[in-house]
Design a protein around this motif. Sequence first.
Motif, PDB file in Angstrom:
ATOM      1  N   ALA A  58      -7.084   1.285   0.087  1.00  0.00           N
ATOM      2  CA  ALA A  58      -7.682   1.686   1.363  1.00  0.00           C
ATOM      3  C   ALA A  58      -8.695   0.645   1.840  1.00  0.00           C
ATOM      4  O   ALA A  58      -8.880   0.446   3.042  1.00  0.00           O
TER       5      ALA A  58
ATOM      6  N   SER B 180      -9.360   3.085  -3.695  1.00  0.00           N
ATOM      7  CA  SER B 180      -8.361   4.087  -3.354  1.00  0.00           C
ATOM      8  C   SER B 180      -9.080   5.371  -2.972  1.00  0.00           C
ATOM      9  O   SER B 180     -10.144   5.683  -3.521  1.00  0.00           O
TER      10      SER B 180
ATOM     11  N   GLU C  76      -4.092  13.691   1.514  1.00  0.00           N
ATOM     12  CA  GLU C  76      -3.757  12.269   1.607  1.00  0.00           C
ATOM     13  C   GLU C  76      -4.261  11.558   0.353  1.00  0.00           C
ATOM     14  O   GLU C  76      -5.399  11.736  -0.059  1.00  0.00           O
ATOM     15  N   TRP C  77      -3.383  10.748  -0.227  1.00  0.00           N
ATOM     16  CA  TRP C  77      -3.739   9.862  -1.339  1.00  0.00           C
ATOM     17  C   TRP C  77      -3.352   8.456  -0.908  1.00  0.00           C
ATOM     18  O   TRP C  77      -2.198   8.203  -0.553  1.00  0.00           O
ATOM     19  N   ARG C  78      -4.322   7.536  -0.899  1.00  0.00           N
ATOM     20  CA  ARG C  78      -4.078   6.202  -0.354  1.00  0.00           C
ATOM     21  C   ARG C  78      -4.667   5.143  -1.283  1.00  0.00           C
ATOM     22  O   ARG C  78      -5.859   5.147  -1.572  1.00  0.00           O
ATOM     23  N   ASP C  79      -3.807   4.255  -1.782  1.00  0.00           N
ATOM     24  CA  ASP C  79      -4.311   3.145  -2.580  1.00  0.00           C
ATOM     25  C   ASP C  79      -4.592   1.969  -1.654  1.00  0.00           C
ATOM     26  O   ASP C  79      -4.107   1.914  -0.513  1.00  0.00           O
TER      27      ASP C  79
ATOM     28  N   VAL D 146      -6.709  12.933   7.064  1.00  0.00           N
ATOM     29  CA  VAL D 146      -6.443  11.514   6.798  1.00  0.00           C
ATOM     30  C   VAL D 146      -7.731  10.715   6.911  1.00  0.00           C
ATOM     31  O   VAL D 146      -8.664  11.106   7.636  1.00  0.00           O
TER      32      VAL D 146
ATOM     33  N   GLN E 238       0.842  -1.192   0.000  1.00  0.00           N
ATOM     34  CA  GLN E 238       0.000   0.000   0.000  1.00  0.00           C
ATOM     35  C   GLN E 238       0.875   1.240   0.000  1.00  0.00           C
ATOM     36  O   GLN E 238       1.812   1.353   0.788  1.00  0.00           O
ATOM     37  N   THR E 239       0.574   2.171  -0.897  1.00  0.00           N
ATOM     38  CA  THR E 239       1.310   3.429  -0.985  1.00  0.00           C
ATOM     39  C   THR E 239       0.397   4.569  -0.556  1.00  0.00           C
ATOM     40  O   THR E 239      -0.729   4.678  -1.017  1.00  0.00           O
ATOM     41  N   THR E 240       0.910   5.395   0.366  1.00  0.00           N
ATOM     42  CA  THR E 240       0.177   6.553   0.853  1.00  0.00           C
ATOM     43  C   THR E 240       1.071   7.775   0.728  1.00  0.00           C
ATOM     44  O   THR E 240       2.261   7.708   1.036  1.00  0.00           O
ATOM     45  N   SER E 241       0.497   8.885   0.254  1.00  0.00           N
ATOM     46  CA  SER E 241       1.287  10.108   0.138  1.00  0.00           C
ATOM     47  C   SER E 241       0.441  11.301   0.540  1.00  0.00           C
ATOM     48  O   SER E 241      -0.786  11.215   0.609  1.00  0.00           O
TER      49      SER E 241
END
Length: 408
Positions: free
Chosen positions: A379, A359, A374-377, A268, A259-262
């Motif tokens: 999720a 996401s 926040e960008w979260r794949d 959040v 999982q990638t979060t930026s």
Amino acid sequence: MPNILEVNGLGKAFRDYGSEFKRFASWFGVRVTPRHEHWVLREISFSVGRGEAIGIVGQNGAGKSTLLKLITRTLMPTEGTVAVHGRIAAILELGMGFSPDLSGRQNVYHAAGLMGFSREQIDTAMPEIEAFAEIGEYFDQHVRTYSSGMQMRVAFSVATAFRPDILIVDEALSVGDSYFQHKCFKRIKEFREQGTSLLIVSHDSGAIQSLCDRAVLLQGGRVVRDGDPVEVMDAYNALIAERENSTMKVERLETGQVQTTSGTFEAVVKGIRLHTMEGEQIEFVDVGQDVELRIDVEARADIPRLVLGYMIKDRLGQPVFGTNTFHTRQVVDDVPAGCTVSYVARFTMNLGPGSYSISTALVSTDTHLVDNYEWRDLALIFTVANHSHAHFVGSAWIPPKFDIKSTP
């Protein structure tokens, strides 16, 4: 069986010596200190197996096109080595190697000749090349009269007229119309089935994820990720979204997925769940079932303008459906720090059976390229099963009603 391509410690520097004499002297081993040195690539290492497809991704200036030129030997490396075990066909810069004063047909003879094919071989292949390009009478007119799409048609046709051991494609395909792009990708898939390896540069996540076994992410001239295409594209999207004071985090979930979060994390996602319309939390959804997607967002700083977006993706990471509260005209203004905003999205799960993910994006406008809180794949991960409908195939449930008439 050895790899079809091996890249080891590859680097490329462009040097300004201040004079052509000093540059000429450096070619013969004379130690000359350049006035300026700019490294475009550094310490690039990866391999491509026979029949394997690799996607090269990265932001503009990351060094993607330079890497392909080094592999095809149109540029010489400053350091490192490239070993190719087979014949390469490459489509790099649009019209590269084409003379504007020659016709399309004449350029085909020239380009195919440089690829090592005889006049007789080219004569045999010419009808197929002309037919595949589909530019009609322009094939015998000067290339200077061609549009960019016509140049791409001829370039792709001649590069793929003879099946190569490895096919290298830069972003030139992006200039073509959708019909010809479909033809190109169909031929690429046919080559892959016959054992051709593929190295492709593209910003199209769909192309990378559907065609490639692996993806390599370049950033600042170095490899920062090499692995599963879905995971690499998520990392690439996170890099695009990064802005001042934003960070990127990578975490391996219990499922084994990455999982990638930026973002800046000023806001959040604290909770995300699927529920039935009766309120029961679920992980397995029936085809056509009405559901609620519940998302709780915590503001960790004062947020002048908050937009929530979500994207449903299939197991390959391909987008299925996405929207956000900017497009639904439900932007929340002036969210104070410490506040929790709860969203409930109600919809019918008209998806085919399979595994899906959601996401999320917390932003200030319709895109995460402005304020990326926040960008979260990945999720949320859920499964759709068909328990109550007639059998069908595909990723969407679009049940028809047939009217059938017979005439004697």
